[in-house]
Scaffold this motif. Structure first.
Motif, short mmCIF file in Angstrom:
data_model
loop_
_atom_site.label_atom_id
_atom_site.label_comp_id
_atom_site.label_asym_id
_atom_site.label_seq_id
_atom_site.Cartn_x
_atom_site.Cartn_y
_atom_site.Cartn_z
N GLY B 307 0.74 -1.22 -0.20
CA GLY B 307 -0.21 -0.21 -0.02
C GLY B 307 0.67 1.06 -0.06
O GLY B 307 0.56 2.30 0.51
N ILE B 308 2.50 1.28 -0.55
CA ILE B 308 2.71 2.00 -0.37
C ILE B 308 3.19 2.34 -1.48
O ILE B 308 3.68 2.26 -2.72
N GLY B 309 1.94 3.38 -1.74
CA GLY B 309 2.00 4.90 -3.62
C GLY B 309 3.05 6.03 -3.41
O GLY B 309 4.15 6.49 -2.30
N THR B 310 3.03 7.00 -4.08
CA THR B 310 4.33 7.84 -4.68
C THR B 310 4.08 8.79 -3.60
O THR B 310 5.25 9.28 -3.77
N GLU B 311 2.83 9.06 -3.14
CA GLU B 311 3.01 10.09 -1.95
C GLU B 311 3.87 9.71 -0.40
O GLU B 311 4.97 10.37 -0.35
N ALA B 312 4.02 8.85 -0.22
CA ALA B 312 4.75 7.90 0.49
C ALA B 312 6.24 8.36 0.12
O ALA B 312 7.11 8.04 0.72
N TRP B 313 5.94 7.90 -0.48
CA TRP B 313 7.61 7.40 -1.17
C TRP B 313 7.94 8.66 -1.38
O TRP B 313 9.76 9.48 -1.48
N ALA B 314 7.59 9.82 -2.14
CA ALA B 314 8.02 11.11 -2.22
C ALA B 314 8.28 11.69 -0.86
O ALA B 314 9.54 11.81 -0.75
N ILE B 315 7.83 11.24 0.30
CA ILE B 315 8.19 11.40 1.66
C ILE B 315 9.58 10.94 2.57
O ILE B 315 10.79 12.03 2.24
N ILE B 316 9.43 9.52 2.08
CA ILE B 316 10.43 8.14 2.51
C ILE B 316 11.99 9.02 1.57
O ILE B 316 13.09 9.75 2.30
N ILE B 317 11.27 9.02 0.23
CA ILE B 317 13.23 9.80 -0.17
C ILE B 317 13.25 11.07 0.17
O ILE B 317 14.79 11.52 -0.17
N GLY B 318 12.14 11.63 0.73
CA GLY B 318 12.91 13.35 0.05
C GLY B 318 13.74 13.03 1.93
O GLY B 318 14.73 13.76 2.33
N MET B 319 13.04 12.31 2.64
CA MET B 319 13.99 12.69 4.50
C MET B 319 15.37 11.96 3.62
O MET B 319 15.74 12.04 4.96
N LEU B 320 14.90 10.81 3.08
CA LEU B 320 16.43 10.64 3.57
C LEU B 320 17.19 10.99 2.40
O LEU B 320 18.72 11.12 3.38
N ILE B 321 17.08 11.64 1.54
CA ILE B 321 18.61 12.87 1.41
C ILE B 321 18.74 13.85 2.38
O ILE B 321 19.21 14.21 2.79
N ALA B 322 17.26 14.65 3.12
CA ALA B 322 17.59 15.22 4.04
C ALA B 322 18.21 14.92 5.32
O ALA B 322 18.98 15.54 6.02
N ASN B 323 18.52 13.82 5.94
CA ASN B 323 18.74 13.11 6.75
C ASN B 323 19.43 12.33 6.78
O ASN B 323 20.53 11.76 7.63
N THR B 324 20.82 12.42 5.25
CA THR B 324 21.75 11.65 5.36
C THR B 324 22.77 12.45 4.93
O THR B 324 22.61 13.13 5.40
N VAL B 325 22.56 13.22 3.30
CA VAL B 325 23.85 13.75 2.53
C VAL B 325 22.74 15.44 2.65
O VAL B 325 23.75 16.52 2.34
N GLY B 326 21.71 15.74 3.12
CA GLY B 326 21.59 16.95 3.24
C GLY B 326 20.72 17.38 1.85
O GLY B 326 21.14 17.21 0.85
N THR B 327 20.23 18.01 2.12
CA THR B 327 18.91 18.74 1.03
C THR B 327 19.84 19.88 0.74
O THR B 327 20.35 21.13 1.05
N PRO B 328 20.16 19.87 -0.51
CA PRO B 328 21.24 20.68 -1.24
C PRO B 328 20.44 22.26 -1.36
O PRO B 328 19.08 22.71 -1.46
N LYS B 329 21.73 23.13 -1.12
CA LYS B 329 21.00 24.98 -0.74
C LYS B 329 19.96 25.22 -2.36
O LYS B 329 19.01 25.81 -1.79
N TRP B 330 20.60 24.86 -3.13
CA TRP B 330 19.85 24.93 -4.07
C TRP B 330 18.36 25.08 -4.73
O TRP B 330 17.99 25.76 -5.17
#
Lengths: 96, 634
Positions: B307-330
């Motif tokens: 039951g994991i759709g697009t919206e859930a993956w958007a949060i998962i991938i976004g948080m993965l980036i933000a909390n590991t390599v960090g969200t780029p400033k640009w």
């Protein structure tokens, strides 16, 4: 200072890699094995393929079967099957 | 305990420069009463809120703050209004494309199908083969199948499904498509043969019942059972035939165009709101790419099991980036969560059609529109009085998410009460986990106890959060359960409009004011989230159009035209962008604060337990005691 930053960046990159690996293992290694051992789950996937449903769909307009379901439900009320002599010989009421 | 403090107490807080409203907003994290400029009354615990929940105090970039007054310039400088303008540009485009000058053949096909169904209803006391065929013919009439509709759909097309190669989501060559079609051709032939056999059996059973003038109940039931078997076999054959028609796909040209189009579309508002357009456009590229990755992951074949759709993956991938390599400033200038969500919600308003609530008659209204508000309000009160939830916004978002329809209700409610992005994320996370459990456990339980399909379908439709999961769980039981579950959920979906409006009004009049102080009409207007007006206007306009067109033409021109052909696709993209932005701006540690004490989990479990009991009781009463004769014909 530069070394420390580089270390931090490398650490973050490693954390990213580990997180991706964990997700990959979860969904592409563990997940399929769980499905393979649970016939109910397999059936659950099959019916989604048959009816073109995806369990993650958000709203009724995203689910094509909702349209079909609505037509069916409305038809039941608008064109309720009664038979030639209304009420005399309806389907016996086993709701399924 | 109430503590009265002077505003002077905040003056040493030099780390919060700017106006006193900004200082208060930074400290308390939510818009406060306008009279607090002089003195404020607040729970003592709130004074320590910053220490307890640093995120509440420091990370409110996605909370809209009213300034206590309205100006004419708000119309072109506030994102709430821009959400309305942009949403209505798309809605008007949809009306121009699909509603003006519809082909006459639509009406002819519908009339023909209806006359067959009316005649068959008089002929037999059950839905005959001809009845179902006419119903299916009616369902095939879609405005979005017009050449213009196909072009619009192609432009808005999202990355598709895939099994082992993620690139299949974006590009499928002609050779690969042909090979896939050939591989599925044999299965399609087999499935068709089985459907033909089932059809022959159904025809024979129906003929036997007809020979007895439909007066023999056992023959009628036999025919009904054989027809149900044929319907199931026909659905399998259609699915197999579709797979054998695999076509080449190439989204590498349409997606960049779509990205540029959507980026410029939102940039218009950014310009008027005084924000950096080049910065936004640059960041939008990053957000869009992550959104495409999320859509790709949501389309992966095994996601249907969880039951994991697009919206859930958007949060998962976004948080993965933000909390590991960090969200780029640009990218950060494009993390306009509220802007994307509100524009998407205005479009969602067009999908909230009030004539849907009578789709399955009075039983549906009772199961979806009586039980749901009772559960929502009870859960909210339980959260406030028994659990003593610290955040009212988190409480109401979880209550709406759990009782109405999952993620879509959570988005609308969160925006209406100005919940924080972490609260929305937490609510959706809870919903996803419990949906994944319930969509498997409920049909299994219903089957185990041999509960009738109609009752089971109504029960699942009223309780499982996500709409897709409801349909899937219904399909697990059978076609009748699928139809009832999906229809009940659709009626419940419409409740989003009432919920969002009710929560927005309640928050303006009761929550965001001092205890014992009445709030005037102008004050309510200042505080009211204006995008909700756009959401309601879209809903009312489209409900009126749908009502005037009638259920059949409304379905062809609205559901399968304006909505499915344009606004729903655009809304899907906007929500995906919003959730990507939420993920890219969310810190795991901040999220943990909101889960303190496990109260959100307890709230969800208790509310859902109450929902399960009440919905089952109501469904049984309505479908089996009050309207058993209709239930037998579904």
């Amino acid at each position: 200072m530069r070394q420390s930053l580089q270390h931090t960046f490398m650490g973050r990159l490693a954390a990213f890699g580990v997180s991706v690996a964990v997700l990959w293992a979860l969904f592409f290694v563990v997940g399929p094995r769980v499905v393979a051992h649970l016939p109910a789950l397999q059936h659950y996937g099959e019916v989604q393929d048959i009816y073109g449903i995806r369990s993650g769909q958000l709203y009724y307009t995203d689910v094509e079967m909702s349209q079909q379901a609505e037509i069916n439900s409305r038809s039941t009320w608008r064109f309720t099957p009664t038979g030639p002599a209304s009420g005399a010989s309806g389907a016996t009421g086993t709701a399924d | 305990m109430i503590t009265r403090v002077s505003i002077c107490a905040f003056l040493p807080l030099v780390q919060y420069p700017g106006s006193i409203e900004n200082v208060l907003h930074e400290v308390f994290g939510t818009p406060l009463d306008y009279e607090v400029k002089h003195t404020i009354a607040l729970p003592a615990v709130a004074a320590n809120r910053k220490e307890e929940h640093p995120s509440m105090a420091t990370n409110d970039s996605n909370v809209v703050v009213d300034q206590g007054q309205s100006r004419l310039s708000d119309l072109w400088t506030k994102e709430d209004y821009w959400a309305i303008w942009l949403g209505f540009i798309i809605i008007i485009a949809g009306i121009c494309i699909y509603l003006l000058n519809p082909p006459a053949e639509y009406g002819e096909k519908i009339a023909k199908a209806n006359s067959v169904m009316a005649a068959e209803a008089q002929r037999a006391p059950f839905k005959t083969i001809a009845y179902y065929k006419a119903q299916d013919d009616k369902a095939k009439v879609k405005a979005m199948d017009s050449p213009t509709g196909k072009a619009v759909s192609a432009f808005l097309k999202k990355p598709g499904g895939w099994s082992s190669n993620p690139l299949d989501s974006f590009v499928v060559s002609k050779e690969a498509a042909d090979a896939k079609a050939a591989a599925n051709a044999e299965k399609a032939v087999e499935a068709k043969a089985k459907a033909d056999v089932a059809m022959a059996a159904a025809v024979a059973a129906e003929a036997s019942a007809a020979d007895a003038a439909f007066a023999d109940a056992s023959l009628n039931d036999g025919a009904t059972a054989k027809i149900a078997e044929w319907r199931a076999a026909a659905a399998k054959a259609k699915s197999a035939a579709d797979k054998a028609k695999s076509k080449p796909v190439n989204l590498l040209t349409s997606l960049p165009l779509l990205m540029a189009g959507m980026g410029l579309f939102f940039a218009i508002g950014m310009k008027f709101m005084g924000k950096s357009v080049p910065g936004f456009l640059l960041g939008f590229v990053g957000v869009f790419v992550v959104a495409c990755l999320a859509t790709m992951m949501g389309g992966q074949a095994t996601m249907k099991y969880w039951g994991i759709g697009t919206e859930a993956w958007a949060i998962i991938i976004g948080m993965l980036i933000a909390n590991t390599v960090g969200t780029p400033k640009w990218i950060k200038p494009a993390l306009e969560v509220e802007y994307f969500i509100k524009t998407g919600l205005v479009l969602l308003g067009a999908e909230v059609l009030f004539d849907k609530i009578i789709a399955i008659g009075i039983p549906g209204i009772f199961v979806a529109w009586v039980v749901t508000p009772i559960v929502l309000i009870s859960t909210f009160i339980f959260g406030q009085r028994i659990l003593k939830m610290e955040s009212k916004t988190l409480n109401v978002v979880i209550s709406a998410d759990m009782s109405v329809c999952g993620t879509s209700a959570a988005i609308a409610t969160a925006a209406a009460c100005r919940a924080k992005k972490e609260e929305l994320t937490l609510s959706i996370g809870l919903s996803l986990v419990f949906t994944a459990i319930m969509m498997i456990a409920m049909p299994a339980f219903i089957k185990a106890v041999d509960m009738p399909q109609i009752l089971g379908g109504a029960w699942m439709g009223g309780t499982i959060d996500a709409t897709g999961a409801v349909a899937a769980a219904g399909a697990f039981l059978g076609e009748k359960a699928l139809y009832v579950a999906a229809t009940i959920k659709m009626i419940q979906n419409v409740l989003i409009g009432v919920t969002a409006f009710g929560v927005a009004v309640y928050w303006c009049t009761r929550v965001e004011c001092r205890e014992g102080h009445s709030v005037g009409v102008s004050e309510i207007w200042h505080r009211f989230p204006k995008f909700v007006l756009g959401f309601l206007a879209a809903s009312i306009i489209f409900s009126l159009i749908s009502g005037s067109l009638g259920p059949d033409m409304g379905k062809v021109l609205l559901d399968q035209g304006v909505l499915k052909g344009l606004t729903a696709s655009a809304r899907g993209w906007f929500f995906c962008l919003a959730f990507t932005a939420i993920g890219l701006a969310t810190n795991f540690r901040e999220l943990a604060h909101y889960f303190k004490g496990g109260k959100p989990l307890i709230l969800y479990v208790c509310g859902q337990s109450f929902n399960l009991v009440l919905t089952l009781t109501m469904a049984y009463i309505m479908f089996y005691i009050v309207f058993p004769e209709i239930t037998a014909k579904i």
